[in-house]
Design an enzyme around this catalytic site. Sequence first.
Site, PDB file in Angstrom:
ATOM      1  N   HIS A   1       0.942  -1.092   0.019  1.00  0.00           N
ATOM      2  CA  HIS A   1       0.128   0.010  -0.087  1.00  0.00           C
ATOM      3  C   HIS A   1       0.714   1.218  -0.139  1.00  0.00           C
ATOM      4  O   HIS A   1       1.559   1.364   1.101  1.00  0.00           O
ATOM      5  CB  HIS A   1      -1.047   0.076   1.236  1.00  0.00           C
TER       6      HIS A   1
ATOM      7  N   HIS B   1      -0.984  10.602  -2.726  1.00  0.00           N
ATOM      8  CA  HIS B   1      -2.489  10.365  -2.191  1.00  0.00           C
ATOM      9  C   HIS B   1      -3.290  11.477  -2.112  1.00  0.00           C
ATOM     10  O   HIS B   1      -4.365  11.498  -2.655  1.00  0.00           O
ATOM     11  CB  HIS B   1      -2.313   9.707  -0.815  1.00  0.00           C
TER      12      HIS B   1
END
Length: 261
Positions: free
Chosen positions: A16, A58
């Site tokens: 991740h 992100h």
Amino acid sequence: MPHPFLDADGPVAIAHRGGDHVGAENSMAAFADAVALGYRYLETDVHVSSDGVLVLHHDPTLDRVTDTVGAIAGLSWDVVSGARISSREPVPRFDEAVASFPDVRWIVDVKDDLAVEPMIARLRGDDELLARICVGSFSDSRLDRIRNALGERVCTSAGPAEVRRLRIGSLTRRGGSRVRLRADVLQVPLRFGAIPIVDRRFLAAAHWAAMPVQVWTVNEPGEMHRLLDLGVDGLVSDRTRLLRDVLAERGCWEATPGDDE
């Protein structure tokens, strides 16, 4: 036939944002660390700068994890490239990352409407990259635009509406057998708020449709074991070393040359 992106044996380990070992999410250092451990699936996020450069980050702004502030969409690549994640690592370009790790498969979350057309343009005609990328988004409309533009050549994960339909269908008498999705894979959390998603019924409905289920973001060993026992097809984790060790303990970690011991 499944998309080439999904051609894998056993449960898939997915880093991740590259994982948390180096403390610099979505950096080339984080991706390199995961690859050195043996990971062949990396998850990341994409935005676009004001001058059209696809960047891996992100948040919509640089504020949280870099030494620079401002919305990526409002900054040129020259400015974004000067930012440092955790005060040391540069923000990567999408092209830089996929070229640097040619044997890696990428899960790319398209975070902004503005990034859709640049992503379509980048993927169109690049069969090699299309074979090793899966595009996801929390926006069903973004996914529809990408699917409509690239067709079955692009692997996509299910959007929120598709996940809801399958979840509701899995609770009915027919077990979701009438639910039809455009997605190739389900990349889902354990729950949406208080609503549980991943259980035996959901997995049965997904597998009936020949659709793998990859769960995010799983960082505790007990939860990893429970989900693997349940029959999930992949786990997304920040804790790359922990997930590797759990899979190795279960005999599911396939070592590759160059793995960091």
